[in-house]
Scaffold this active site. Sequence first.
Site, PDB file in Angstrom:
ATOM      1  N   TYR A 167     -26.205  32.566 -19.973  1.00  0.00           N
ATOM      2  CA  TYR A 167     -25.498  32.029 -21.141  1.00  0.00           C
ATOM      3  C   TYR A 167     -24.158  31.482 -20.656  1.00  0.00           C
ATOM      4  O   TYR A 167     -23.144  32.192 -20.643  1.00  0.00           O
ATOM      5  CB  TYR A 167     -25.266  33.122 -22.190  1.00  0.00           C
ATOM      6  N   PHE A 223     -33.188  34.988 -33.193  1.00  0.00           N
ATOM      7  CA  PHE A 223     -33.361  33.900 -34.163  1.00  0.00           C
ATOM      8  C   PHE A 223     -33.674  34.451 -35.557  1.00  0.00           C
ATOM      9  O   PHE A 223     -34.407  33.827 -36.319  1.00  0.00           O
ATOM     10  CB  PHE A 223     -34.474  32.922 -33.736  1.00  0.00           C
ATOM     11  N   LEU A 239     -31.803  34.568 -38.046  1.00  0.00           N
ATOM     12  CA  LEU A 239     -31.200  33.757 -39.115  1.00  0.00           C
ATOM     13  C   LEU A 239     -31.816  32.367 -39.174  1.00  0.00           C
ATOM     14  O   LEU A 239     -31.487  31.577 -40.056  1.00  0.00           O
ATOM     15  CB  LEU A 239     -29.685  33.624 -38.884  1.00  0.00           C
ATOM     16  N   PRO A 252     -37.833  23.311 -43.140  1.00  0.00           N
ATOM     17  CA  PRO A 252     -36.972  23.497 -44.321  1.00  0.00           C
ATOM     18  C   PRO A 252     -37.152  24.900 -44.902  1.00  0.00           C
ATOM     19  O   PRO A 252     -38.270  25.384 -44.999  1.00  0.00           O
ATOM     20  CB  PRO A 252     -37.471  22.422 -45.307  1.00  0.00           C
TER      21      PRO A 252
HETATM   22  N1  LIG Z   1     -34.766  36.786 -25.727  1.00  0.00           N
HETATM   23  C1  LIG Z   1     -34.660  35.506 -25.934  1.00  0.00           C
HETATM   24  O1  LIG Z   1     -35.463  34.709 -25.465  1.00  0.00           O
HETATM   25  C2  LIG Z   1     -33.542  34.978 -26.779  1.00  0.00           C
HETATM   26  C3  LIG Z   1     -33.561  33.632 -27.209  1.00  0.00           C
HETATM   27  C4  LIG Z   1     -32.504  33.196 -28.018  1.00  0.00           C
HETATM   28  C5  LIG Z   1     -31.496  34.076 -28.389  1.00  0.00           C
HETATM   29  N2  LIG Z   1     -31.495  35.362 -27.941  1.00  0.00           N
HETATM   30  C6  LIG Z   1     -30.445  36.325 -28.339  1.00  0.00           C
HETATM   31  O2  LIG Z   1     -30.514  36.463 -29.751  1.00  0.00           O
HETATM   32  C7  LIG Z   1     -29.221  36.237 -30.335  1.00  0.00           C
HETATM   33  C8  LIG Z   1     -29.410  35.636 -31.709  1.00  0.00           C
HETATM   34  O3  LIG Z   1     -29.950  34.325 -31.595  1.00  0.00           O
HETATM   35  P1  LIG Z   1     -29.137  33.037 -32.072  1.00  0.00           P
HETATM   36  O4  LIG Z   1     -27.690  33.292 -31.936  1.00  0.00           O
HETATM   37  O5  LIG Z   1     -29.678  31.840 -31.404  1.00  0.00           O
HETATM   38  O6  LIG Z   1     -29.711  32.856 -33.519  1.00  0.00           O
HETATM   39  P2  LIG Z   1     -29.413  33.522 -34.943  1.00  0.00           P
HETATM   40  O7  LIG Z   1     -28.578  34.724 -34.793  1.00  0.00           O
HETATM   41  O8  LIG Z   1     -30.698  33.598 -35.653  1.00  0.00           O
HETATM   42  O9  LIG Z   1     -28.607  32.354 -35.666  1.00  0.00           O
HETATM   43  C9  LIG Z   1     -27.492  31.759 -35.150  1.00  0.00           C
HETATM   44  C10 LIG Z   1     -27.183  30.528 -36.003  1.00  0.00           C
HETATM   45  O10 LIG Z   1     -26.853  30.940 -37.322  1.00  0.00           O
HETATM   46  C11 LIG Z   1     -25.506  30.552 -37.606  1.00  0.00           C
HETATM   47  N3  LIG Z   1     -24.883  31.700 -38.284  1.00  0.00           N
HETATM   48  C12 LIG Z   1     -24.648  32.934 -37.778  1.00  0.00           C
HETATM   49  N4  LIG Z   1     -24.105  33.735 -38.702  1.00  0.00           N
HETATM   50  C13 LIG Z   1     -23.984  32.995 -39.832  1.00  0.00           C
HETATM   51  C14 LIG Z   1     -23.483  33.263 -41.129  1.00  0.00           C
HETATM   52  N5  LIG Z   1     -23.021  34.467 -41.481  1.00  0.00           N
HETATM   53  N6  LIG Z   1     -23.496  32.257 -42.047  1.00  0.00           N
HETATM   54  C15 LIG Z   1     -23.985  31.038 -41.710  1.00  0.00           C
HETATM   55  N7  LIG Z   1     -24.477  30.721 -40.511  1.00  0.00           N
HETATM   56  C16 LIG Z   1     -24.475  31.694 -39.559  1.00  0.00           C
HETATM   57  C17 LIG Z   1     -24.868  30.237 -36.285  1.00  0.00           C
HETATM   58  O11 LIG Z   1     -23.918  29.200 -36.402  1.00  0.00           O
HETATM   59  P3  LIG Z   1     -22.318  29.527 -36.321  1.00  0.00           P
HETATM   60  O12 LIG Z   1     -21.989  29.586 -34.869  1.00  0.00           O
HETATM   61  O13 LIG Z   1     -21.716  28.381 -37.037  1.00  0.00           O
HETATM   62  O14 LIG Z   1     -22.108  30.825 -37.026  1.00  0.00           O
HETATM   63  C18 LIG Z   1     -26.051  29.747 -35.464  1.00  0.00           C
HETATM   64  O15 LIG Z   1     -26.286  28.383 -35.722  1.00  0.00           O
HETATM   65  C19 LIG Z   1     -28.546  35.309 -29.314  1.00  0.00           C
HETATM   66  O16 LIG Z   1     -27.145  35.285 -29.473  1.00  0.00           O
HETATM   67  C20 LIG Z   1     -29.029  35.885 -27.997  1.00  0.00           C
HETATM   68  O17 LIG Z   1     -28.225  36.994 -27.630  1.00  0.00           O
HETATM   69  C21 LIG Z   1     -32.524  35.824 -27.163  1.00  0.00           C
END
Ligand SMILES: NC(=O)c1ccc[n+]([C@@H]2O[C@H](COP(=O)([O-])OP(=O)(O)OC[C@H]3O[C@@H](n4cnc5c(N)ncnc54)[C@H](OP(=O)(O)O)[C@@H]3O)[C@@H](O)[C@H]2O)c1
Length: 289
Positions: A66, A213, A215, A221
């Site tokens: 990352y 993921f 969120l 959509p």
């Molecule tokens: N094992 C794997 O293969 C893998 C793959 C991907 C991710 N991950 C891990 O999983 C974690 C979570 O995944 P992620 O960060 O991609 O996805 P996520 O947590 O599902 O969603 C993140 C998205 O939602 C937005 N967001 C977050 N909180 C919000 C809120 N309260 N209100 C509105 N929008 C919000 C963020 O934008 P803003 O920045 O604008 O808040 C970002 O666009 C990652 O950080 C990583 O550590 C693991």
Amino acid sequence: MTTTRENPSAAFLLGGDLPVARLGFGAMRLPAREIAGPANDPETSAAVLRRAVELGVNHIDTAWFYFHDGLSANGLIRRVLHPYPEDLVLAVKVGPVRHPDGSWGAPAGPRELVAGVHRTLRELGQDRLDLVYLRLHEHDEAVAERFGALAALREEGLIRHLGLSNTTTGQLASAQRIAPVAAVQNMYGLFHRRHPEVLDACTRQGIAFVPFFSLESLGRPEPAEPLARIAARNGASPEQVKLAWTLARSPVVLAIPGTSSVAHVEDNIAAAELLLEPEDLAALDAVST
Ligand SMILES: NC(=O)c1ccc[n+]([C@@H]2O[C@H](COP(=O)([O-])OP(=O)(O)OC[C@H]3O[C@@H](n4cnc5c(N)ncnc54)[C@H](OP(=O)(O)O)[C@@H]3O)[C@@H](O)[C@H]2O)c1
């Protein structure tokens, strides 16, 4: 599908010995909000991280890969949080190979996995990693040799617990023949409930299930209802409702929402206190995915 109303703010014993709050933090968005976008302001990302820990987060998910334009999640974590609070659990992944220019290579073999663990130890300034996931790429990929390489590092004392990411139940069983699996990190959320049998297997065995993921709607959509109605009735944001639903799916679920915004990290962590009514959970369970 079964959802429970167990209090989501209670701690979970990761690997049977590391108490973590069920609402954690994913560090992937600290270097850049979007993988193809510009790097974040380092001071804003530092503030996000600091705020998460101030609000009680003690489970942070990160990885050496990352990074974006010289800003890395591990570098930020070390700069902002080291010396680490005693109860902080840093969970890391190895498996993907990423070149310094940001491009991705072929999945890591055993030697590259070992190098990834050593790199992570150096970057985080730790002698032992709390939890290391082998991040798989394909659902028919063999795990034994590579999971075995990580199990050997655990035997050496460099790793406390092992996990698997992007796994099937078959791959989980193969890994468990080599060493205990403390956590599984798979893609899972209200609008994409892939491999529910993996979540069920984790629930049966008391293995932490850490959805990524949670969120996201993966580019499709999102139907506004019933999310908007349930959010309004609970005085919550739609993201808080998604997180509360995910935590209610099983007492072994540990959420790791990612964000690059202080306001969003505050919003997400407050979701630990949101206990949805059975009828709200049932309406969310019925959302078509
Ligand atoms: N094992 C794997 O293969 C893998 C793959 C991907 C991710 N991950 C891990 O999983 C974690 C979570 O995944 P992620 O960060 O991609 O996805 P996520 O947590 O599902 O969603 C993140 C998205 O939602 C937005 N967001 C977050 N909180 C919000 C809120 N309260 N209100 C509105 N929008 C919000 C963020 O934008 P803003 O920045 O604008 O808040 C970002 O666009 C990652 O950080 C990583 O550590 C693991």
